[in-house]
Motif scaffolding. Structure first.
Motif, PDB file in Angstrom:
ATOM      1  N   HIS A 636       0.862  -1.116   0.166  1.00 42.05           N
ATOM      2  CA  HIS A 636       0.012   0.003  -0.128  1.00 42.05           C
ATOM      3  C   HIS A 636       0.736   1.244   0.137  1.00 42.05           C
ATOM      4  O   HIS A 636       0.524   2.159  -0.822  1.00 42.05           O
ATOM      5  N   GLU A 639       2.519   1.605  -3.486  1.00 41.68           N
ATOM      6  CA  GLU A 639       1.520   2.005  -4.311  1.00 41.68           C
ATOM      7  C   GLU A 639       1.438   3.671  -4.223  1.00 41.68           C
ATOM      8  O   GLU A 639       1.335   4.456  -5.131  1.00 41.68           O
ATOM      9  N   HIS A 640       1.148   4.201  -2.974  1.00 41.12           N
ATOM     10  CA  HIS A 640       0.885   5.723  -2.955  1.00 41.12           C
ATOM     11  C   HIS A 640       2.066   6.528  -3.073  1.00 41.12           C
ATOM     12  O   HIS A 640       1.803   7.430  -4.042  1.00 41.12           O
ATOM     13  N   CYS A 722      -6.457   8.785  -0.290  1.00 37.84           N
ATOM     14  CA  CYS A 722      -6.540   7.401  -0.031  1.00 37.84           C
ATOM     15  C   CYS A 722      -7.855   7.061   0.475  1.00 37.84           C
ATOM     16  O   CYS A 722      -8.348   7.620   1.420  1.00 37.84           O
ATOM     17  N   GLY A 723      -8.390   6.194  -0.190  1.00 43.08           N
ATOM     18  CA  GLY A 723      -9.777   5.291  -0.022  1.00 43.08           C
ATOM     19  C   GLY A 723      -9.947   4.921   1.502  1.00 43.08           C
ATOM     20  O   GLY A 723     -10.848   4.828   2.243  1.00 43.08           O
ATOM     21  N   ASN A 724      -8.693   4.505   1.850  1.00 42.40           N
ATOM     22  CA  ASN A 724      -8.507   3.832   3.408  1.00 42.40           C
ATOM     23  C   ASN A 724      -8.283   4.634   4.473  1.00 42.40           C
ATOM     24  O   ASN A 724      -7.844   4.379   5.443  1.00 42.40           O
TER      25      ASN A 724
HETATM   26 ZN   LIG Z   1      -4.308   4.244  -0.011  1.00 42.04          ZN
END
Ligand SMILES: [Zn+2]
Ligand SMILES: [Zn+2]
Length: 744
Positions: A636, A639-640, A722-724
């Motif tokens: 993660h 990815e960011h 970020c969706g999380n």
């Molecule tokens: Zn994220």
């Protein structure tokens, strides 16, 4: 001989991340060519132009051979004359010849029309034809003008579908000028590329073969952009021979407040300090901020630092001002009555305010081309100071540590994909409306048009080719700034004005009820999102919080298109389907990003097809990271940070890119990182990531290595989108993985 650099004493301290000096450059000139028409030579002479910069002469010579030309030289290098010379020359020689100039905004078309008027070449009849042109004037312009200035939207909806009214103009069309060509990238560029192909085809139908003359800010791929936009080869002219002022460049990083958390002092505060310091020394300074609110705060803080008399010589400059108000500010700035102006990017595109002493950019404006354009203001009296003040954003912080990436390397490429079916189909319909499409059109419209024609509803195959069988003109249904025709309208409820479009696939995360929405540097609060009417009602908002959507994302691989062994793993590029469900949002304090409130939302899931690049790390690359949640957190974080740096390679916004990382993906059977194009169908962003994978990963590893934080911060692995909500991020794990990939 230069003036004393009275700013030197300001450029000290730990905040100075990098200082550079760009030396002055002498102009390289050649005599005005004898082959120019006498009326053009006379007009130049009246303006005191006896010589041309070499690149202007090169562009003229290249155009004389009949080919297409793209000029990509620096800010204020006289690009305009580069394409004006061949056009004016041809128009002066042949009173029937016609030229069409395309500008991305009305204001730029007006500037160019004014400049052409001032040049005053006999026989040139220039006119603006845009949405503001009164109906009764339009017919007159079509018959009278030999140089028409317009914008892509007008060409798309107002000119091409009514080509019968333009028959004479198209028959005589010699030149199509596309200025500010780098603006036509991404979704907008993909559409404009189709509009230009439709124009080219119609010109041929009327018996003309126009030359395309393009001008662009400095980018990595001018030839590729010219080809992508027009479908034609073009000669590149990039030998910038204009004189340049000596310029000091300072990269300025606000002081660290908490190293472990990566927390820095506010860029706005630093900007106001520098602005006040420069203005207090009598230096004319412009300060560019990303939002109107930021510009106003910088103005206010700077004024508070100065005595009343000096503070009175500061002004904010807004896009919302009337033309009279703007001209007043421009006049006061040029005359030296005003010393300091704070502005949003509204000033960025070519509006002429003359040279200033200093230019401050607060936050990287998104592209090196924009930054250079802002910095280009600094250089009055042959000597200027240009400053970039870093925000906490990862890309900004990367530049502070790797100044060469900003100042030397030219990696930024303007990309687009005219063949994205989501973009192309509307233009296939529009082209069929304009004239039946057959094999003969492949040369101008491209082979993809015939491939898509059977899939476009309301097209019929006839003996004459594909014809439009619908009722209304299809172009009106194709917005040029969206890949989906059913985008949401964003409407200011207080004025009824339509502010813009939110693409279907992003509407739920950007204009959900309660979202703070930024448009042209202004903040709005979304009052209501009407799913049926496809409309978001917003109102101006002055609060000091922003919002971040919480969403669940899934991807499924539709079709891998390219699979290669790269950096020790299998790297894929292909088509994916992305399903997103926005489940809530957080309100966050603008001051420190702390969470003020979490609000659930009940919105349907959306699915869109797009392009992605993805990879499955090999087991040895993940050694020691296999346990959960460390595995997911490492992927993660990788990815960011990859997403944060992709705009360095593909000229786009972080918000144009999406990502997903998972410890187990059903389609790959392993831990997988996806980075996908945020626009339905894709506009070339993921493809560029695939092509430049090694450099992109190397930059990303450098970003992580250099960030002084302990466990990840907004300047490296955290993402504002970020969706999380930035849970499960492991900076060290990401660096381990990327490091092993690069060591392969
Ligand atoms: Zn994220
Ligand atoms: Zn960090």
């Amino acid at each position: 001989m230069t003036t004393t650099a009275t700013w030197d004493e300001l450029l000290v301290g730990d905040e100075v991340a990098h200082l550079a000096a760009e030396p002055a450059r002498e102009a390289r000139t050649v005599p005005v060519p004898d082959s120019l028409q006498p009326t053009v030579r006379e007009a130049l002479a009246r303006r005191g132009i006896e010589e041309l910069y070499e690149h202007q002469a090169d562009a003229y010579a290249a155009a004389l051979t009949g080919g297409n030309v793209v000029v990509t030289t620096g800010t204020a290098s006289g690009k305009t004359l580069s394409f004006n010379l061949p056009v004016l020359d041809a128009l002066a020689a042949d009173r029937h010849a016609r030229a069409l100039y395309l500008y991305p905004t009305k204001a730029l078309a007006q500037d160019q029309a004014r400049a052409l008027g001032e040049l005053g070449v006999a026989g040139i009849r220039a006119a603006i034809y845009d949405g503001d042109t009164p109906t009764e004037r339009r017919r007159q312009i079509r018959g009278w003008a030999n140089l028409v200035l317009t914008n892509p939207d007008m060409l798309h909806i107002g000119v091409l579908p009514r080509h019968d009214l333009w028959g004479d103009f198209l028959h005589n069309l010699r030149f199509v000028v596309v200025d500010e060509a780098h603006v036509y990238r991404g979704v907008f560029g993909s559409h404009v590329a189709n509009v230009l192909r439709r124009l080219h085809r119609l010109a041929r139908i009327y018996g003309a073969e126009p030359q395309f003359l393009l001008a662009s800010a400095t980018i990595a791929n001018p030839a590729e952009l010219a080809h992508a936009l027009t479908g034609e080869e073009a000669t590149v002219v990039e030998n910038d021979a204009a004189p340049r002022a000596e310029r000091a460049i300072a990269l300025w990083n606000p002081p660290i407040l908490d190293a472990g958390l990566g927390l820095r002092a506010s860029a706005l505060g630093e900007a106001s300090r520098l602005l006040a310091g420069l203005v207090g020394r009598g230096l004319r300074t412009i300060c560019f901020a990303k939002s109107r609110k930021s510009a106003e705060l910088i103005h206010r803080f700077a004024a508070e630092r100065l005595d009343a008399a000096t503070a009175a010589r500061l002004a904010p400059y807004r896009a919302g001002y009337t033309p009279q108000q703007r001209r007043e500010i421009e006049r006061r700035l040029v005359e030296g009555d005003l010393l300091g102006v704070t502005s949003t990017d509204a000033l960025e595109l070519g509006i002429d305010i003359g040279d200033l002493d200093c230019a401050i950019s607060v936050g990287f404006p998104g592209t090196v081309a924009s930054l250079r354009q802002q910095w280009g203001r600094a250089g009055r009296r042959g000597h200027g100071l240009a400053i970039l003040i870093a925000s906490e954003d990862a890309l900004d912080q990367y530049f502070m540590r790797e100044p060469a990436a900003l100042l030397e390397r030219r990696v930024e490429a303007a990309i687009l994909d005219h063949a994205n079916p989501r973009v192309l189909d509307g233009h296939v319909a529009a082209a069929a409306f304009e004239a039946p499409i057959d094999e003969g059109d492949v040369a101008t419209l491209g082979p993809e048009t015939l491939e898509r024609a059977p899939h476009v509803p309301e097209l019929r195959s006839t003996a004459r080719g594909w014809v439009w069988a619908g009722k209304d003109a299809p172009a009106a249904r194709v917005p040029l700034r969206s890949t989906s025709p059913d985008a949401f309208l964003v409407v200011d409820a207080s004025s009824g004005d339509v502010l813009g479009l939110a693409e279907q696939e992003r509407a739920y995360s950007t204009v959900h009820e309660g979202a703070v929405y930024l448009h042209l540097g202004r903040q709005y609060l979304v009052r209501e999102l009407d799913l049926q009417a496809r409309r978001a009602l917003v109102e101006p908002f002055d609060g000091d919080w922003y919002t971040q959507a919480k969403k669940e994302t899934e991807t499924s691989i539709e079709e891998p298109l390219r699979v290669e062994r790269r950096l020790g793993l299998e790297l894929s590029f292909g088509r994916v389907a992305v399903t997103e469900q926005v489940v809530g949002y957080q309100k966050k304090a603008a001051a420190d990003g702390s969470t003020l409130d979490t609000v659930p939302l009940d919105l349907p899931a959306t699915t869109f097809d797009t392009e992605a690049v993805w990879f499955v790390p090999r087991p040895h690359q993940l050694e020691g990271l296999e346990t959960m949640p460390l595995l997911l957190s490492s992927l993660h974080a990788a990815e960011h940070s990859l997403i944060a740096l992709l705009p360095l390679w593909a000229m786009c916004d972080r918000w144009d890119i999406g990502g997903l990382s998972t410890n187990l993906h059903l389609d790959t059977g392993g831990p997988t990182v996806f980075v996908y194009d945020g626009h339905a169908g894709g506009v070339g962003i993921a493809a560029r990531g695939f092509d430049q994978f090694e450099g992109w990963v190397a930059d990303t590893a450098e970003l992580l290595t250099g960030c002084p934080c302990e466990r990840g911060c907004p300047s490296c692995v955290q993402s504002p989108k970020c969706g999380n909500l930035n849970e499960f991020l492991d900076k060290a794990g990401a660096l381990t993985l990327l490091g092993r990939m690069l060591a392969t």
